[in-house]
Enzyme design. Structure first.
Site, PDB file in Angstrom:
ATOM      1  N   THR A   1      28.131  74.425 -50.490  1.00 54.36           N
ATOM      2  CA  THR A   1      27.796  74.341 -49.084  1.00 54.36           C
ATOM      3  C   THR A   1      28.407  75.551 -48.387  1.00 54.36           C
ATOM      4  OG1 THR A   1      27.512  72.846 -47.202  1.00 54.36           O
ATOM      5  CG2 THR A   1      29.681  72.830 -48.240  1.00 54.36           C
TER       6      THR A   1
ATOM      7  N   CYS B   1      33.525  71.979 -39.650  1.00 51.74           N
ATOM      8  CA  CYS B   1      33.034  71.001 -40.621  1.00 51.74           C
ATOM      9  C   CYS B   1      33.946  70.989 -41.846  1.00 51.74           C
ATOM     10  CB  CYS B   1      31.611  71.331 -41.058  1.00 51.74           C
ATOM     11  SG  CYS B   1      30.371  71.140 -39.755  1.00 51.74           S
TER      12      CYS B   1
ATOM     13  N   HIS C   1      29.021  67.701 -46.636  1.00 53.04           N
ATOM     14  CA  HIS C   1      29.316  68.651 -45.552  1.00 53.04           C
ATOM     15  C   HIS C   1      29.427  67.814 -44.270  1.00 53.04           C
ATOM     16  CE1 HIS C   1      28.337  72.832 -43.657  1.00 53.04           C
ATOM     17  NE2 HIS C   1      28.802  72.047 -42.690  1.00 53.04           N
TER      18      HIS C   1
END
Lengths: 204, 160
Positions: free
Chosen positions: B23, B29, B46
């Site tokens: 990711t 995040c 994620h």
């Protein structure tokens, strides 16, 4: 939050973008001493994961200047330069020979923040004249990093209420210098009602 | 060439060895990698926000409290067993230093906290983390070895 807007709402927001960006383009032209070409603003309702592809993908190195806007219609402004474009811009702004800026040092960081201030200030002034609402830009902050990382803080604000985000985007390009940037006005989730009300457009 | 599968923002995926799960561009995040070393099954989420509010969650992968149970269940479909799972976590940065830090500003820190609390409650040991700071991260989970690679633009890369 599903897609609550009609063609008319899109047109109104596009006009908001147009009016703001026109003034910002003039300010940028004065600052750089050269002509600035401006794209017709686009109004987008995008899934989170698609936003960074507007900027060349989530891992693309960018300089992002973020300003929160205090108002009855609060918003966030994000000005994004691909990193190599930011460096070209800094050469012009700081009077350095073209190609000499390769990283964003302290002076460059303040210069970029100032660019954010000037663009946001001129954008918001015309937006204020257009809507009759007051917009107060807060102190800008700068991040030089991957596009995905620069964007996700703004997207997180929408995450609580939606899976998509509304963006009013304009691209600026300095004629002959090959410097371009993206200007995003991102109304906070509850700001649209105030904008549409101020313009006399019905909105649920 | 190994197959690399990309996990988008507010998304998650499970896979079996030797697929690599990645990711890209984590800021506030958090990338959560779970791994079952015996079954060689990996999972990557994620996560964008700490908690889902309200009963209707349109996308459970977005929130720590709904993404992680879903990730575990997807890994079980590939033969993973919960008691063998281990965790590695990266991300949760504060990208912008604004003068008036509101709750949203500290979103990265709150994301990390929510993830770690969930892992502890689920009894999944945390083997390593690379969290906080003010820089972005791209991560890769190697489902063959359980190695978790963290890449940055200005701070090199490290293997957790």
């Amino acid at each position: 939050m599903t897609e609550p807007w009609s063609e008319l709402h899109y047109d109104v927001l596009k006009e908001v973008g147009n009016i703001g960006a026109g003034n910002a383009a003039t300010a940028l032209a004065q600052l750089l001493g050269q002509q600035i070409n401006m794209q017709v603003p686009s109004v987008m309702w995008l899934p989170f994961d698609d936003v960074s592809s507007r900027l060349g993908g989530p891992e693309k190195a960018v300089a992002g200047i973020l300003l929160n806007v205090d108002s009855t219609a609060p918003a966030t402004i994000l000005v994004v330069f691909p990193l190599e474009q930011a460096c070209l811009l800094l050469d012009v702004l700081l009077g350095r020979p073209q190609g000499s800026t390769v990283t964003v040092d302290e002076i460059s960081a303040s210069a970029l923040q100032e660019i954010g201030n000037i663009l946001a200030g001129s954008y918001l002034t015309s937006l204020s004249n257009f809507t009759g609402l007051t917009f107060v830009p807060m102190v800008p902050a700068l991040a030089v990093d991957m596009a995905g990382a620069v964007l996700d803080y703004i997207l997180a604000e929408f995450g609580q209420v939606a899976d998509q985000v509304l963006l009013i985007e304009t691209e600026f390009e300095a004629a002959g210098k090959d410097i371009y940037s993206y200007f995003f006005l991102v109304p906070k989730p509850d700001a649209l009602k105030a904008i549409f009300a101020a313009l006399g457009v019905g909105f649920e | 060439m190994r197959e690399i599968r990309r996990v988008g923002m507010a998304d998650l995926a499970a896979a079996v060895s030797p697929i690599i799960l990645t990711t890209i561009g984590l800021g506030s995040c958090v990338g959560v990698a779970l791994y079952d070393p015996k079954a060689k099954v990996g999972g990557l989420a994620h996560v964008m926000l700490p908690q889902s509010n309200g009963p209707v969650v349109s996308n459970p992968a977005k929130f720590a409290d709904t993404a992680l149970p879903l990730l575990v269940s997807k890994m079980q479909d590939y033969g993973a067993t919960t008691r063998r799972l281990t965790a590695k976590v990266a991300g949760g940065a504060q990208m912008f230093h604004l003068t008036s830090p509101t709750e949203t500003m500290r979103i990265g820190e709150r994301n990390v906290k929510a993830v770690l609390e969930w892992l502890e409650k689920a009894g999944i040991p945390l083997l390593a983390q690379d969290t906080g700071g003010n820089w972005g991260r791209t991560v890769e989970l190697n489902t063959e070895t359980g190695e978790f690679l963290v890449r940055t633009i200005a701070r090199g890369e490290k293997c957790l």
